[in-house]
Design a protein around this motif. Sequence first.
Motif, PDB file in Angstrom:
ATOM      1  N   LEU A  72      -7.331   2.692  -3.951  1.00  0.00           N
ATOM      2  CA  LEU A  72      -8.331   2.491  -2.902  1.00  0.00           C
ATOM      3  C   LEU A  72      -9.639   3.168  -3.291  1.00  0.00           C
ATOM      4  N   LEU A 117       0.863  -1.175   0.000  1.00  0.00           N
ATOM      5  CA  LEU A 117       0.000   0.000   0.000  1.00  0.00           C
ATOM      6  C   LEU A 117       0.901   1.226   0.000  1.00  0.00           C
ATOM      7  N   VAL A 162      -2.833   0.211  -4.266  1.00  0.00           N
ATOM      8  CA  VAL A 162      -2.635  -1.161  -3.789  1.00  0.00           C
ATOM      9  C   VAL A 162      -2.016  -1.969  -4.908  1.00  0.00           C
ATOM     10  N   ARG A 183      -4.820 -10.363   3.819  1.00  0.00           N
ATOM     11  CA  ARG A 183      -5.263  -8.979   3.661  1.00  0.00           C
ATOM     12  C   ARG A 183      -4.434  -8.045   4.537  1.00  0.00           C
ATOM     13  N   GLU A 206     -10.182  -5.757  -3.536  1.00  0.00           N
ATOM     14  CA  GLU A 206     -11.154  -4.821  -2.970  1.00  0.00           C
ATOM     15  C   GLU A 206     -10.615  -4.216  -1.683  1.00  0.00           C
ATOM     16  N   ASP A 207     -11.342  -3.212  -1.233  1.00  0.00           N
ATOM     17  CA  ASP A 207     -11.081  -2.622   0.074  1.00  0.00           C
ATOM     18  C   ASP A 207     -12.399  -2.079   0.600  1.00  0.00           C
ATOM     19  N   ALA A 237      -9.355   0.683   7.161  1.00  0.00           N
ATOM     20  CA  ALA A 237      -9.890  -0.050   6.014  1.00  0.00           C
ATOM     21  C   ALA A 237      -9.270  -1.432   5.949  1.00  0.00           C
ATOM     22  N   VAL A 276      -7.988  -4.095   3.390  1.00  0.00           N
ATOM     23  CA  VAL A 276      -7.493  -4.029   2.013  1.00  0.00           C
ATOM     24  C   VAL A 276      -7.069  -5.413   1.564  1.00  0.00           C
ATOM     25  N   SER A 277      -7.531  -5.822   0.399  1.00  0.00           N
ATOM     26  CA  SER A 277      -7.115  -7.101  -0.189  1.00  0.00           C
ATOM     27  C   SER A 277      -6.739  -6.861  -1.634  1.00  0.00           C
TER      28      SER A 277
END
Length: 1638
Positions: A1084, A1062, A1068, A1103, A1120-1121, A1114, A1116-1117
């Motif tokens: 993001l 990140l 990301v 994640r 998605e986030d 948040a 985060v993967s």
Amino acid sequence: MGSMAVGPLSPGTRQRLLQGQAGSLPAPFPGNSVVIFISSTVSDMDTEREALQCTAYPEVQSFCQRHGLAFEVVDLRWGIPNTQATDYLTTELCLEELERCQKTSIGPAFVALLGDQYGPCPVPRRIEEKEWEALRAQLTSRPRDLELVTRHFQRDDNTIPPTYVLQPPGTPVVPGPEEATLTSVLRGGAQEAWRLGLISQEQWMCYQRSVIEWEIERGLLNSARGDQGATVFLRDVQDLSKHILDDCSLKMVDRLADGCLDTNAQSLLSGLKGRILDAQPGALKSHHVPWSRDLVNPKNKAHARYLKQLSEQFVARTNHQVLEQLRELELGRQELGWLYQEIRHHLWQSTESTKVFCGHQELLAQLGRRLRQDESRTHTPLVLFGPPGIGKTTLMCKLAQQVPGLLGHKTVAVLRLLGTSKLSLDARSLLRSLSFQLCLAYGLPLPPAQVLEAHSRVGHFFHTLLHTVSQRNFESLVLLLDSVDDLDSRRHSPRVFWLPLKCPPRVHLIISICSGQEVLHNLQQTLKDPSAYWEVKALSGSQGQEFIQLLLAAEKRMLSPDQRDVLWASLPECGHPGRLRLAFEEARKWASFTVPVPLATTAEEATHQLCIRLEETHGQLLVAHVLGYIVSSRYGLSEAELKDVLSLDDEVLQAVYRDWTPPSKELLRFPPLLWVRLRRDLEHCLVRRPVDGCMLLAIAHRQLSQVIQVRYLSGPERAKRHVVLAEFFSGAWSQGIKKLITLPLVGKPLNLDRKVAPQPLWFSGTVANRRKLTELPFHLLHAGRLEELKQEVLGNMSWISCQGISGGIEDLLDDFDMCSPHMDSPEVELVREAIELCRPAVELRGLEKSVLYTELLARLLFFATSHPAIIGQLCQQAQSWFRTCPYPMLVPLAGFLQPPGGPLQATLTGCHKGITAVAWSLEEKLLVVGTQDGAVVVWDVEEQQVVHVLMGHTAEVRCMRVFAQGTLVISASKDHTLRLWSLLSGQEKVTILDGGSPNPTEPQSWDLHVDEINNFVYSTSGAKINVWNLETSKLVFCITGDASDPWVYVALLAAQGLLLALSKGGQVSLWTSATGKLQEKHQLSSIREETPTCAVSIQTWARLVAGFSSGSIALVSAGEDRLLEKLPEAVGFLVVSEDDSLLAAGFGRSVRIFLADSQSFHRFMATDLEHEDVVETAVLGPENNLIITGSRDALIQVWSLSEQGTLLNVLEGMGTPASLLVRGGTLVVSASWKSSSFKVWDLRSTQKLQSPTPFLDRTGLAAVSHHGSYVYFPKVGDKNKVTIWDLAEGEEQDSLDTSNEVRCLEVAEQAKLLFTGLVSGIVLVFPLNSRQDVLCIPPPEARKAVNCMSLSKSEGRLAIAYDNIVLVLDISPGDPCPVIEGPTYTFYTQLPETIASVAVLGDYRVVYGMNNGSLFLYDCVRSKVFPLEAHGSRVSCVEVSHAEQLAVSGAEDALLCLWDLQACRGTLEMSYESSYRRGVRCACFSRDDKHVFAGMEDHSITVWSTLDGPCCCTWLLCRCRGSKIKSGSFCNMAFTYSPGTLLAVQFVHAVVNRIIPTSNGFMAPTSHGYLIRERFQCPSARVSQQDPLKNFKKAVWLVKTRQREELAAAEAPQDAEPVAIDGKESKSNKRSQVCLIL
């Protein structure tokens, strides 16, 4: 004083010593001893010798002990029959002992008691061949005389040249006692030979002189020191010549065999007295005694008077000679003399060891080649190993001598033969002496005091020093440390903590270790390079024979062919030097006519054979006990100690006096001659080591020590030896205490004085009894006297303070560590832990009595009632000491410092700079600490020892990762290198140049991840991710991002084989971790216009959880986030539990806890965990039931998650922001980038109630009522309530609901009211004796928070201060509670600054201080304001005296100002600053207004005088600016305790925000949750000078007073012109006398 050179060493000699060049250095002076040889005839001076024993010797002994000297008398004729006292061997021993005394004694070494006997002339023991032939020629004409002589002497061809040896009486060759005739025959022959010029006068005198003349000749007439070291006491019996033929007189003079007067002896005696008078008249002290028939009768008054005068003169003369020598030594005292003496000791031992060297030449050559090869490269130390006695020490010494020839003549060779001196017995002392020697040898600054105080710092300094020597391109350095297994041998430490396992170029380290030892095994586990180990092997058979021949030649001895055959047959192919030396010691005694018996074939058999021979010569019991005492001692025994111990051994005395009775009816001693005879036969088995100022005897060979333990110390015998040693060192039978004994020839018990040395703890105010401190605990423990050990040592405050002050806290802890494993005593453990907790105060102030007594008393008083046996006794002893202390002192009345048994395990100091990274190796129980100066320090936390200091980084260590089952650590530094280290060996395995940002000032994130499967390390720095192969040190791939958008966090998702990152801009990215191939990149979506501040990986979900600048959190993967939570402030940190089930987010002053569900986190508790300052870090407990948080105000708080956030404990960090918390098992380490120390806490202790339970106030607002019974403070987690804490019960009694956040608290003790100032501006008043009728004082303006409040001393006025408004209210008695009326007065400051502190007087005057330092006095009645001189910073406190004549103000600039409220002027400015922190937090006047107590920012409390009180001591100590007083000296100013004098300083380890005066001192609640209760003790009698800051490190106090005439001219307040408040400061800077104390 023998070989001791008086005066400083020359620069050349000092440099030679520092470089390790022995040259022609004299032998080192053996110690601080006064050793006096007593010379007298056998029977003539018995009463004189006994009188000296009874009265004079004890006096001189006490005098010597007070000056730090041991005292020993050598009287070889005491306690033995005349036949033993006059034999030929005794004469020889007497002269040898006299020479020893002259070499070793400080001051006097020889005293002769000369009366009217000349004494017998001894027959020479040996006559050389030429002299024999000259005598034989004179006796040829007298066949009977010749036959007599030849019958008594036998030719020995084994001496070089051959000699004729006198045969002992009773041998088959010499059938009867014919000594008198033999002496006469030899004297006649010698007279004739001398007349003919066949022998010299010196040879002739050997047949003419008596023993006493020989002794006086050596001790006085031929002594270089003359009468400075010798005295002859002459007894002159008046008119003896007139009565010389009377029977009573003949007993006092020399007689012939037929009983007639020996006129020749009398003539020789007269000549001797004349020689003494002519040559040394100052040494002759005559005593004239009138003749009488009962001259030696004790009832004879004249004789008794003479004995009294003799004893008095002996004492005066001896003491004078000792003082003169001490003055001479003092004038010539060498700076760092202890170091040069230590170096000289080892160099001298080295020279002696290599006098005979044989074999090992090839090994020496190989070692020389290896040293030259390693000269220009980093290399391992070299380890020489082999069995005991194989010759390692001699080899090391020989190598040390050859070093200059190998590496250059300026090479510094530092040699230490470990275990042979006190400074080489333990690693702490060794590293200290090595560091000093290296610094002086290379011209580097000496180790600073803060380094020497902590063993871990000394180790770090030593390692750094080696690299400094290498980097500065100095001359080469070779360190040779022999017998490393003898270092710390009694501690049995499993690791060689201090040993550097890599040596830089031009620095070489060579050590030797016995094979088969645990130390060698442990070293082989860490230093695994086989080329580092060099085995020392046995000599060949031919080399062994050559070695024996060299030893014989050095002694001018040889063997007959038959004897050589017997010797070689006993040693077939033997090349073991130790065994060969034992064989030589036997063979050297063989005369050519001796028929030898076969020798033992092994070293063990040889040592047994040696013991058997000693037993046959000296008696089994004496040999067993003497050797048993030496081996049973901790470090050895001095000769004086050994003779005292034998004098207490009833078994030995009964064996000695089996055939004759002792000479005295009053005292009983062991005859010294018997020890000297045994020592002569033992000499080659003994080693002398300087320890504690004494020269101690110890067994030289490990094999012999083992044999002694088997033969003499098995079963109960070992305990018996320890019992006698314990009795000696405890002083149980000293100072006239008699001991019963039954002697064989007496048959009834005798109660006799053994006259052994007294054993006080202190010989004088500055001289401690170090021998007692060292030995007594050891012997009490091994004698099984555990109760005595507890009471007299471990539970004795006098012992603890003496050991701590004289030996340091490490020696004190060593005693406890030695004893506590052998006794099941919780009390002992508590005392030991309390001493450990004293370390910070000791480092700050030094270990002096007041510090130690205060620290221990304030920690142990908690347990005095529950543990009375030891802790209760210690507390009583400490209180007794305080009562007699002659200096101003703060005396604890209750426990208030962190008690033992709590969570704090240790405070460790091993770094020089702040700590930036910490990591645990749980498998190896190691802690790895990275520092600002680039060092990586590895600790064994259990042992509290530094294992390795890993040097390599040149800049701050940013992060570290431990892996490979805790055996490896990789560190990343600001020097842009990665370094892989082995935690087991301390070796650097890999160095990687990792590159870095082109802009080094740009803030960068740093992180490391290790992939153990692929053996990769992922290094993140700025916008770059480098992946390195740890085996090849090569770059696998590099991921480069946008330089303007660096990575905030990169996670290695090992299970998925992915890297997830990140960036600062919210991007990301996902890569394959093995190749660096980009898998995905996206921005993001759930968070916008926020910058990521931190993140943590959730490995089970693959994640990240990220925190953002506006408080968002948040999840985060890769694809998605989503937003988890919105916090009110920026997220400072995120931490996750080991199982990923709990998440903690820090923001501002709070921490919020989240619990994981299937794929997300939800809030775990309704309330957040709150600090009083910004939370810096957190760590979760091992079972997820605890969380530990650290904040910027240095507080560490422990919360229970299983009890919904209940605060369990508040811990004090290092006094600096708690920036690092790292958990390992149940241990948590807290550290700070601003501190070089760290603390280790045990979480198990935080979950159990301590005794007592501290109150958990984190606000610093705590108030106290009912004379310290109750404490009031804002409730943890709910500041709208006030907790009422019962101190006696250690629990919350109740709480008060205030409905608003509490800002300040005040208690009216007499009126029993609690005033609570709220953030809403309301002041609620709670009656303390009831929970009804709460009063409410509304604010003057809406929404104005209360800043501070104050009550007048009579509690009749209340001042409430807001930002710029002050209300003054009246309090009057009422029923059922007091009545509060008003406000009577309200005034505005009309200043932009806010009010910080306030005080109100009974006459409606108000003193208030501002945030900018301004200070004012406002008269409400007259509506006038008087500006006072401003402080330079925020006024933190204002207090009024009880008589309301004075006021004191304190500020954050460390200034305390004393004000005259009548004159509205300052009278004193008092400042105190330490290197730790500056500033005043609170202050108050004592009840009598004579003193001010002030709580300081540096966690100390200071006491200042304000008035001239009854304490009339002239002791104000100061260093005066502008004066000519030398640095370090003090001027005694002609003041009493003048106003402004700093009287006392006490370090309390905690913040104090309020001080409440009591009748004899004060109370003060601390940030640790304890209430300080102390008595201030100010003595009224005169005392010597005492400086309250004498041991503080970099602490000063300053007093500034106004000139007297300025004060006289000051106007009264009614005439003073008030000044309009216009917002400007009024600052006056008039100054006068300035005194500064360091």
